[in-house]
Design an enzyme around this catalytic site. Structure first.
Site, PDB file in Angstrom:
ATOM      1  N   ASN A  23       1.086  -1.388   0.178  1.00  0.00           N
ATOM      2  CA  ASN A  23       0.052  -0.193   0.118  1.00  0.00           C
ATOM      3  C   ASN A  23       0.649   1.399   0.286  1.00  0.00           C
ATOM      4  O   ASN A  23       0.738   2.802  -0.500  1.00  0.00           O
ATOM      5  CB  ASN A  23      -1.206  -0.597   1.306  1.00  0.00           C
ATOM      6  CG  ASN A  23      -2.382  -0.680   1.128  1.00  0.00           C
ATOM      7  OD1 ASN A  23      -2.732  -0.795   0.162  1.00  0.00           O
ATOM      8  ND2 ASN A  23      -2.189  -1.180   1.798  1.00  0.00           N
ATOM      9  N   CYS A 116      -8.593  -5.932  -6.658  1.00  0.00           N
ATOM     10  CA  CYS A 116      -9.265  -7.041  -5.531  1.00  0.00           C
ATOM     11  C   CYS A 116     -10.260  -6.638  -6.052  1.00  0.00           C
ATOM     12  O   CYS A 116     -11.193  -5.905  -5.698  1.00  0.00           O
ATOM     13  CB  CYS A 116      -8.529  -6.866  -4.028  1.00  0.00           C
ATOM     14  SG  CYS A 116      -8.829  -5.664  -3.263  1.00  0.00           S
ATOM     15  N   ARG A 122     -14.984   0.791  -4.840  1.00  0.00           N
ATOM     16  CA  ARG A 122     -13.740   1.539  -4.542  1.00  0.00           C
ATOM     17  C   ARG A 122     -14.192   3.077  -4.720  1.00  0.00           C
ATOM     18  O   ARG A 122     -14.306   3.089  -6.216  1.00  0.00           O
ATOM     19  CB  ARG A 122     -13.128   1.701  -5.121  1.00  0.00           C
ATOM     20  CG  ARG A 122     -12.154   0.014  -4.323  1.00  0.00           C
ATOM     21  CD  ARG A 122     -11.028  -0.263  -4.457  1.00  0.00           C
ATOM     22  NE  ARG A 122     -10.459  -1.841  -4.019  1.00  0.00           N
ATOM     23  CZ  ARG A 122      -9.720  -2.150  -2.705  1.00  0.00           C
ATOM     24  NH1 ARG A 122      -9.769  -1.086  -2.196  1.00  0.00           N
ATOM     25  NH2 ARG A 122      -9.517  -2.877  -2.179  1.00  0.00           N
ATOM     26  N   ILE A 124     -14.720   7.241  -5.633  1.00  0.00           N
ATOM     27  CA  ILE A 124     -14.044   8.240  -5.562  1.00  0.00           C
ATOM     28  C   ILE A 124     -13.666   9.298  -5.669  1.00  0.00           C
ATOM     29  O   ILE A 124     -13.286  10.384  -6.178  1.00  0.00           O
ATOM     30  CB  ILE A 124     -12.681   8.041  -6.962  1.00  0.00           C
ATOM     31  CG1 ILE A 124     -13.348   7.445  -8.742  1.00  0.00           C
ATOM     32  CG2 ILE A 124     -11.874   6.333  -7.279  1.00  0.00           C
ATOM     33  CD1 ILE A 124     -12.421   8.700  -9.646  1.00  0.00           C
ATOM     34  N   ASP A 125     -14.939   8.995  -5.012  1.00  0.00           N
ATOM     35  CA  ASP A 125     -16.091  10.516  -4.679  1.00  0.00           C
ATOM     36  C   ASP A 125     -14.187  11.483  -3.843  1.00  0.00           C
ATOM     37  O   ASP A 125     -15.052  13.231  -4.284  1.00  0.00           O
ATOM     38  CB  ASP A 125     -17.716  10.643  -4.374  1.00  0.00           C
ATOM     39  CG  ASP A 125     -17.954   9.840  -3.008  1.00  0.00           C
ATOM     40  OD1 ASP A 125     -16.699   8.663  -3.027  1.00  0.00           O
ATOM     41  OD2 ASP A 125     -17.853  10.505  -2.052  1.00  0.00           O
ATOM     42  N   ASP A 305      -7.815  -5.532   6.299  1.00  0.00           N
ATOM     43  CA  ASP A 305      -6.678  -6.999   5.037  1.00  0.00           C
ATOM     44  C   ASP A 305      -6.211  -8.049   6.459  1.00  0.00           C
ATOM     45  O   ASP A 305      -6.443  -8.904   5.048  1.00  0.00           O
ATOM     46  CB  ASP A 305      -5.637  -5.939   4.732  1.00  0.00           C
ATOM     47  CG  ASP A 305      -6.164  -5.019   3.587  1.00  0.00           C
ATOM     48  OD1 ASP A 305      -7.413  -5.024   3.335  1.00  0.00           O
ATOM     49  OD2 ASP A 305      -5.109  -4.415   3.179  1.00  0.00           O
TER      50      ASP A 305
END
Length: 365
Positions: A23, A116, A122, A124-125, A305
């Site tokens: 990450n 993933c 996911r 993205i705002d 995770d």
């Protein structure tokens, strides 16, 4: 089709060296394009996301030299061809190229994030909100792309409050803002170690980023970034995975123990012995695992995770454990496969109730 054939029943013993943090790497590797000189990155993980990123960067004109298995040198040689690349669809972290290319060249068009798949989306705002606050125009042309354009006089500093705690937007806006005019203040930021690592990398290249690791990050824009050398932090999740899989005695090397504190605390609750050293942890278990409850939360809470690995370990613990997923509510697809192996797991929305069993059995999954 790839398959793994695993013959179980053996206790893990020995030692393992942890690679660089995924990450952190997926933001730091493209961030090297912000620098005007060569950037040498060490402890780069050998994972498909990073490999694909570097292929995309080569398409954009960067020169990338592999020095050894975990060290690369990146030189941004020219204003890139900004045509979107099909590889960008294959990984979520391609969206970090938005912040990099917008900050460096004032324009970017990147495929919407992939990556993933565990049942959630996911959004993205918050990325869009941050880019627009910096003065960029954001459009979503047909074909699954997002386009960002800076005004003629470039990006300018802004005060940005994220509606939710978001790792991706915190890092992406940081990438865009380091070369913007004036000061950018971001509030309600994520605090993960890889955000601190990205800030440390940018500062090592000449940026002025303060407050990473807290919920307020202040960035004063600079004219340019220079090249240099940097080593990426070890991967918290890879380390935690080996720790959770321990059934004997495993020395996990090349780690930062304080990044693992929330994982270590839960393992100790489960009757696992964890001994910390400067850059390693020794994980030992002799008796049965005991039950515990886990709720995933933004850092410094328990990481989402690590939820599947710990849930799997708790399948063999004595008693009933309750897992609450506080980040990605539908991240329990894997439990159906564990049930095939003899696990006793009941999922209701964001909560999984795990009744410990004596052993798991081999099964096709």
């Amino acid at each position: 089709m790839t398959k793994y054939v695993i013959n179980g029943g053996k206790t893990l013993n020995g030692e393992v060296t942890i690679s660089g943090a995924k990450n952190a790497a997926v933001a730091i590797v493209p961030a090297a394009l912000l620098a005007d000189g060569p950037v040498r990155l060490e402890n780069v993980p050998k994972i498909i996301d990073v490999t694909l990123q570097m292929e995309i960067m080569r398409e954009l004109g960067a020169q990338i030299r592999q020095i050894n298995a975990t060290t690369v040198e990146i030189q941004n040689t020219q204003n890139p061809s900004l045509k979107p690349h099909e590889l960008e669809r294959k990984l979520r972290a391609s969206y970090y190229l938005l912040g990099v290319l917008l900050g460096k060249y004032g324009f970017a068009e990147v495929a919407m994030p992939g990556g993933c798949n565990f049942g959630g989306v996911r959004p993205i705002d918050q990325h869009i909100k941050g880019f627009e606050a910096l003065g960029a125009k954001v459009t979503l042309p047909k074909g699954g792309y997002i386009r960002v354009e800076a005004p003629e006089d470039g990006l300018h500093g802004a005060h940005i409050y994220f509606d939710v705690v978001t790792v991706g937007a915190t890092m992406n806006i940081m990438l865009a803002a380091v070369l913007a005019k004036g000061q950018t203040i971001m509030e309600n930021c994520a605090k993960e170690p890889h955000i601190v690592d990205l800030a440390n990398f940018l500062n090592a290249m000449g940026a002025d980023v303060k407050g990473a690791g807290t919920d307020v990050i202040k960035i004063r824009g600079v004219e340019s970034l220079h090249g240099g050398s940097y080593s990426i932090i070890p991967d918290q999740i890879e380390a935690g995975t080996f720790m959770a899989a321990c059934g004997g005695s495993v020395l996990v090397k090349n780690v930062i123990p304080r990044h693992l504190e929330c994982i270590t605390a839960k393992l100790r609750e489960m009757s696992v012995e964890v001994t910390e050293f400067d850059d390693a942890v020794l994980v030992r278990r002799e008796g049965k695992l005991t039950k515990t409850n886990i709720k995933t939360l933004p850092y410094p809470g328990f990481p989402t995770d690590m939820q599947p690995q710990m849930t799997t370990a708790l399948c063999l613990a004595e008693g009933t454990s309750i897992i609450t997923e506080g980040i990605w509510g539908s991240r329990y697809r894997y439990t159906e496969e564990l049930t095939r192996m003899g696990a006793n797991i009941h999922v209701d929305g964001a909560i999984a109730v795990v009744e410990g069993v004596r052993e798991l059995n081999g099964a096709p999954v």
